[in-house]
Motif scaffolding. Structure first.
Motif, PDB file in Angstrom:
ATOM      1  N   SER A   3      -1.175  11.608 -12.902  1.00  0.00           N
ATOM      2  CA  SER A   3      -0.771  12.231 -12.590  1.00  0.00           C
ATOM      3  C   SER A   3      -0.523  12.965 -11.713  1.00  0.00           C
ATOM      4  O   SER A   3       0.450  13.576 -10.637  1.00  0.00           O
ATOM      5  CB  SER A   3      -0.529  12.842 -14.198  1.00  0.00           C
ATOM      6  N   LYS A   4      -1.391  13.725 -11.108  1.00  0.00           N
ATOM      7  CA  LYS A   4      -1.923  13.856  -9.821  1.00  0.00           C
ATOM      8  C   LYS A   4      -1.121  13.027  -8.478  1.00  0.00           C
ATOM      9  O   LYS A   4      -0.329  14.126  -8.008  1.00  0.00           O
ATOM     10  CB  LYS A   4      -3.453  14.252  -9.751  1.00  0.00           C
ATOM     11  N   LYS A   5      -1.427  12.062  -8.770  1.00  0.00           N
ATOM     12  CA  LYS A   5      -0.362  11.273  -7.510  1.00  0.00           C
ATOM     13  C   LYS A   5       0.708  10.905  -7.692  1.00  0.00           C
ATOM     14  O   LYS A   5       1.164  11.257  -6.214  1.00  0.00           O
ATOM     15  CB  LYS A   5      -1.212  10.099  -7.885  1.00  0.00           C
ATOM     16  N   GLY A  34       5.904   9.693   5.415  1.00  0.00           N
ATOM     17  CA  GLY A  34       6.044   8.352   4.408  1.00  0.00           C
ATOM     18  C   GLY A  34       4.413   7.709   4.684  1.00  0.00           C
ATOM     19  O   GLY A  34       3.942   7.606   3.921  1.00  0.00           O
ATOM     20  N   VAL A  35       3.991   7.976   5.635  1.00  0.00           N
ATOM     21  CA  VAL A  35       2.844   7.809   6.587  1.00  0.00           C
ATOM     22  C   VAL A  35       1.789   8.723   4.835  1.00  0.00           C
ATOM     23  O   VAL A  35       1.045   8.457   4.167  1.00  0.00           O
ATOM     24  CB  VAL A  35       1.858   8.035   7.434  1.00  0.00           C
ATOM     25  N   ALA A  36       2.089  10.069   4.660  1.00  0.00           N
ATOM     26  CA  ALA A  36       1.405  10.441   4.019  1.00  0.00           C
ATOM     27  C   ALA A  36       1.379  10.369   2.380  1.00  0.00           C
ATOM     28  O   ALA A  36       0.367  10.237   1.601  1.00  0.00           O
ATOM     29  CB  ALA A  36       1.893  12.282   3.499  1.00  0.00           C
ATOM     30  N   GLY A  37       2.657   9.998   2.035  1.00  0.00           N
ATOM     31  CA  GLY A  37       2.843   9.515   0.749  1.00  0.00           C
ATOM     32  C   GLY A  37       1.862   7.792   0.813  1.00  0.00           C
ATOM     33  O   GLY A  37       1.205   8.040  -0.318  1.00  0.00           O
ATOM     34  N   ALA A  38       1.693   7.630   1.610  1.00  0.00           N
ATOM     35  CA  ALA A  38       1.006   5.810   1.250  1.00  0.00           C
ATOM     36  C   ALA A  38      -0.487   6.277   1.193  1.00  0.00           C
ATOM     37  O   ALA A  38      -1.396   5.382   0.938  1.00  0.00           O
ATOM     38  CB  ALA A  38       1.530   5.072   2.672  1.00  0.00           C
ATOM     39  N   ALA A  39      -0.987   7.693   2.713  1.00  0.00           N
ATOM     40  CA  ALA A  39      -2.260   7.307   1.812  1.00  0.00           C
ATOM     41  C   ALA A  39      -2.616   8.341   0.513  1.00  0.00           C
ATOM     42  O   ALA A  39      -3.616   7.762  -0.150  1.00  0.00           O
ATOM     43  CB  ALA A  39      -2.699   8.655   3.068  1.00  0.00           C
ATOM     44  N   ILE A  40      -1.748   8.833   0.663  1.00  0.00           N
ATOM     45  CA  ILE A  40      -2.019   9.368  -1.088  1.00  0.00           C
ATOM     46  C   ILE A  40      -2.132   8.639  -2.056  1.00  0.00           C
ATOM     47  O   ILE A  40      -3.190   8.041  -2.944  1.00  0.00           O
ATOM     48  CB  ILE A  40      -1.057  10.748  -0.837  1.00  0.00           C
ATOM     49  N   ALA A  46       1.410   1.621   7.579  1.00  0.00           N
ATOM     50  CA  ALA A  46       1.989   1.377   8.258  1.00  0.00           C
ATOM     51  C   ALA A  46       3.666   0.819   7.150  1.00  0.00           C
ATOM     52  O   ALA A  46       4.587   1.391   7.931  1.00  0.00           O
ATOM     53  CB  ALA A  46       1.769  -0.091   8.698  1.00  0.00           C
ATOM     54  N   THR A  47       3.950   0.146   6.529  1.00  0.00           N
ATOM     55  CA  THR A  47       5.155   0.413   5.409  1.00  0.00           C
ATOM     56  C   THR A  47       5.268   1.502   5.403  1.00  0.00           C
ATOM     57  O   THR A  47       6.825   1.767   4.856  1.00  0.00           O
ATOM     58  CB  THR A  47       4.565  -0.225   4.261  1.00  0.00           C
ATOM     59  N   GLY A  48       4.756   2.872   4.650  1.00  0.00           N
ATOM     60  CA  GLY A  48       4.837   4.070   4.987  1.00  0.00           C
ATOM     61  C   GLY A  48       6.095   4.402   5.912  1.00  0.00           C
ATOM     62  O   GLY A  48       6.785   5.400   5.345  1.00  0.00           O
ATOM     63  N   ALA A  49       5.261   4.670   7.187  1.00  0.00           N
ATOM     64  CA  ALA A  49       5.829   5.068   8.092  1.00  0.00           C
ATOM     65  C   ALA A  49       7.501   4.323   8.030  1.00  0.00           C
ATOM     66  O   ALA A  49       8.493   5.156   8.235  1.00  0.00           O
ATOM     67  CB  ALA A  49       4.952   5.199   9.039  1.00  0.00           C
TER      68      ALA A  49
END
Length: 68
Positions: A3-5, A34-40, A46-49
């Motif tokens: 849930s934290k994610k 998008g990068v921040a979300g993908a990293a988290i 790249a897909t997040g960006a």
């Protein structure tokens, strides 16, 4: 932990509300979010960006009054 994610991911999506004034700014802000979300979420950066940039540009094109 799961849930934290999701909470952090939703907050990252809120970053798309900062649209930018030009097409380039909109794409850059969306890509950063998008990068921040993908990293988290341990996703593909790249897909997040790409998805973040496209989403922010599309949103600001559809609702220009909300982005200025």
């Amino acid at each position: 932990m799961r849930s934290k994610k999701w909470i952090i991911a939703l907050l990252a999506c809120g970053g798309l509300a900062a649209c930018g004034d030009t097409f380039g700014e909109r794409a850059l802000i969306g890509a950063g979010t998008g990068v921040a979300g993908a990293a988290i979420l341990d996703g593909n950066i790249a897909t997040g960006a790409l998805v973040g940039a496209a989403a922010n540009v599309a949103y600001c094109e559809k609702y220009p009054s909300r982005c200025n």
